[in-house]
Write a protein that holds these residues in place. Structure first.
Motif, PDB file in Angstrom:
ATOM      1  N   ALA A 149      63.328  36.816  -7.270  1.00 33.45           N
ATOM      2  CA  ALA A 149      62.921  35.795  -6.296  1.00 33.45           C
ATOM      3  C   ALA A 149      61.957  34.792  -6.913  1.00 33.45           C
ATOM      4  CB  ALA A 149      62.283  36.467  -5.080  1.00 33.45           C
ATOM      5  N   CYS A 175      62.726  30.831  -7.404  1.00 32.98           N
ATOM      6  CA  CYS A 175      61.813  29.881  -6.757  1.00 32.98           C
ATOM      7  C   CYS A 175      61.282  28.874  -7.766  1.00 32.98           C
ATOM      8  CB  CYS A 175      60.673  30.643  -6.099  1.00 32.98           C
ATOM      9  SG  CYS A 175      59.375  29.584  -5.408  1.00 32.98           S
ATOM     10  N   GLY A 215      64.228  34.025  -3.012  1.00 26.10           N
ATOM     11  CA  GLY A 215      63.897  33.005  -4.007  1.00 26.10           C
ATOM     12  C   GLY A 215      64.373  31.629  -3.595  1.00 26.10           C
ATOM     13  N   SER A 216      65.587  31.556  -3.027  1.00 33.56           N
ATOM     14  CA  SER A 216      66.109  30.263  -2.586  1.00 33.56           C
ATOM     15  C   SER A 216      65.291  29.711  -1.433  1.00 33.56           C
ATOM     16  CB  SER A 216      67.575  30.398  -2.169  1.00 33.56           C
ATOM     17  OG  SER A 216      68.379  30.812  -3.256  1.00 33.56           O
ATOM     18  N   LEU A 244      62.072  30.340  -0.734  1.00 35.41           N
ATOM     19  CA  LEU A 244      60.785  29.871  -1.254  1.00 35.41           C
ATOM     20  C   LEU A 244      60.960  28.609  -2.094  1.00 35.41           C
ATOM     21  CD1 LEU A 244      59.193  33.288  -2.307  1.00 35.41           C
ATOM     22  CD2 LEU A 244      58.585  31.880  -0.325  1.00 35.41           C
ATOM     23  N   GLY A 245      62.032  28.557  -2.882  1.00 36.80           N
ATOM     24  CA  GLY A 245      62.283  27.382  -3.715  1.00 36.80           C
ATOM     25  C   GLY A 245      62.566  26.143  -2.893  1.00 36.80           C
ATOM     26  N   GLY A 264      59.282  25.106  -1.318  1.00 44.21           N
ATOM     27  CA  GLY A 264      58.425  24.538  -2.353  1.00 44.21           C
ATOM     28  C   GLY A 264      58.875  23.156  -2.779  1.00 44.21           C
TER      29      GLY A 264
END
Length: 409
Positions: free
Chosen positions: A35, A39, A329-330, A332-333, A336
């Motif tokens: 993750a 991210c 991860g996607s 949060l990315g 972000g």
């Protein structure tokens, strides 16, 4: 065993923490690693995409995509403008005069690049005209002594819209330096290097100050496809009288554009290696889970599970780790990437710092451009890596001999 039973066992090994501290901890560690890697990769790719977008849509929209300049002043520029405008691939043509000068206001002096423009032609050609406020255009149109200044240049001179400024052109070819007393019609605030040096005058006044007597230096051309600037410029020069030469954005900003592209690719490869390391962590994690679950594997085999069933269980566990890691991860990315520009601006305001300055960089803000194709590509690549990483642990688990394992229990 049925597919549902295999999936239930894989879910239990991945998510269940009761009585399975080692497998649960290792699975969580693998998910966190994946993750964080995804991210970070998505945020950095979004920022690099933002630089590419600003370069293409902002900076290259301000600078001439293609310029035709004559070695001699162009007197019959209207005729040449019509010929160029009829050429395939040309969107708009505007005559221009360009010279260097000094601006003076209240004892402050700074240099400027003076561009003589025709508002009517610039409106058809696009470019920096599209970045001007309507009120500034109206004041500039109504005032033959009006000037449009870059916002940073006006800040250095400490002059505001409506204020006076004196322009001094250098002496040339026996002509003495000339003075022009102007009024600031508006400010050009593009967030780019233009803001530090641009001064826009009416074409007639700029031509007179440059000593051209109503002639122009050449033409600024906008194209339907800016990446065809080189071939189109060559063809236009061949069709015009001798003495013309072409320059395009690749000569002035091509290296910067290529550097952004190369940096994006290199950073993408570097951060992709972080995902590969996280996938390698899946290998070690699943190997340890296999060792920890030897007894369970032996019991399943004794109850009739085939080696293929055991292999599928651990492949499914690798895919579940990948799926959870990719989702988190996607998410949060994406968040972000959406907040990257505002977060950078907030940090700059809080600590009174500036990450990017248009004195050095082409823009003075941190752009971000999230592309769903990047999200999909990163997710698919990560899932494939995790699947390949799970092959060895799954093969090892499938080759356990239940009798040997149970004999040592």
């Amino acid at each position: 065993m049925t597919s549902r039973q295999l999936l239930t066992i894989a879910l239990r090994y991945t998510l269940n923490r009761q009585g399975a501290y080692l497998s649960g901890y290792l699975s969580s560690l693998s998910v966190v690693g994946i993750a964080l890697a995804i991210c970070l990769l998505l945020i950095v790719l979004s920022v690099m995409n933002g630089f590419e977008r600003e370069m293409r849509d902002n900076i290259l929209a301000l600078v001439p995509q293609l310029t035709l300049k004559s070695l001699q002043p162009v007197n019959d520029w209207r005729e040449g403008q019509e010929r160029i405008a009829s050429f395939p691939g040309v969107r708009g043509v505007a005559p221009y005069v360009q010279t260097e000068a000094m601006l003076v206001h209240g004892g402050r002096i700074d240099t400027a690049i003076v561009n003589g423009i025709s508002l009517a032609d610039e409106a058809r050609a696009g470019g920096f005209y599209q970045r001007l406020e309507t009120s500034a255009v109206e004041r500039f149109s109504a005032d033959s002594h009006g000037v449009l200044l870059g916002a940073k240049l006006a800040e250095k001179l400490q002059v505001t819209a409506g204020g006076p400024v004196t322009l001094i052109t250098p002496s040339r070819r026996g002509r003495a330096a000339e003075f022009a007393y102007l009024r600031v019609s508006g400010l050009l605030d593009t967030g780019t290097e233009w803001d530090h040096s641009a001064a826009l005058l009416h074409l007639e006044m700029a031509s007179r100050l440059a000593g051209l007597e109503n002639a122009v230096h050449g033409y600024r051309i906008t194209l339907d496809d800016l990446f065809q600037a080189g071939p189109i410029g060559w063809q236009l020069v061949r069709g015009l009288p001798a003495g013309y030469y072409a320059s395009d954005w690749t000569m002035t900003h091509g290296n910067l554009y290529a550097a952004i592209q190369m940096s994006r690719d290199l950073i993408g490869m570097l951060l992709l290696s972080i995902i590969a390391i996280a996938a390698f962590n899946v290998v070690s994690s699943l190997v340890l889970v296999v060792v920890d679950k030897q007894g369970d594997i032996a019991i399943l085999r004794a109850l009739g599970a085939t080696p293929g069933d055991i292999r599928v269980v651990f492949l499914l566990q690798g895919l579940l780790i990948a799926a959870i890691g990719v989702f988190l991860g996607s998410l949060l990315g994406i968040l972000g990437s959406i907040w990257a520009s505002d977060l950078a601006a907030g940090i700059e305001a809080l600590f009174n710092v500036q990450f990017l300055s248009s004195d050095i960089y082409p823009i003075d803000y941190l752009p971000a451009d999230l592309r769903w194709a990047d999200v999909a590509a990163v997710g698919i690549t990560t899932t494939l890596m995790c699947f390949l990483a799970a092959l060895y642990p799954a093969h090892r688990a499938a080759n356990f001999l239940p009798a040997e394992v149970l004999r040592h229990e």
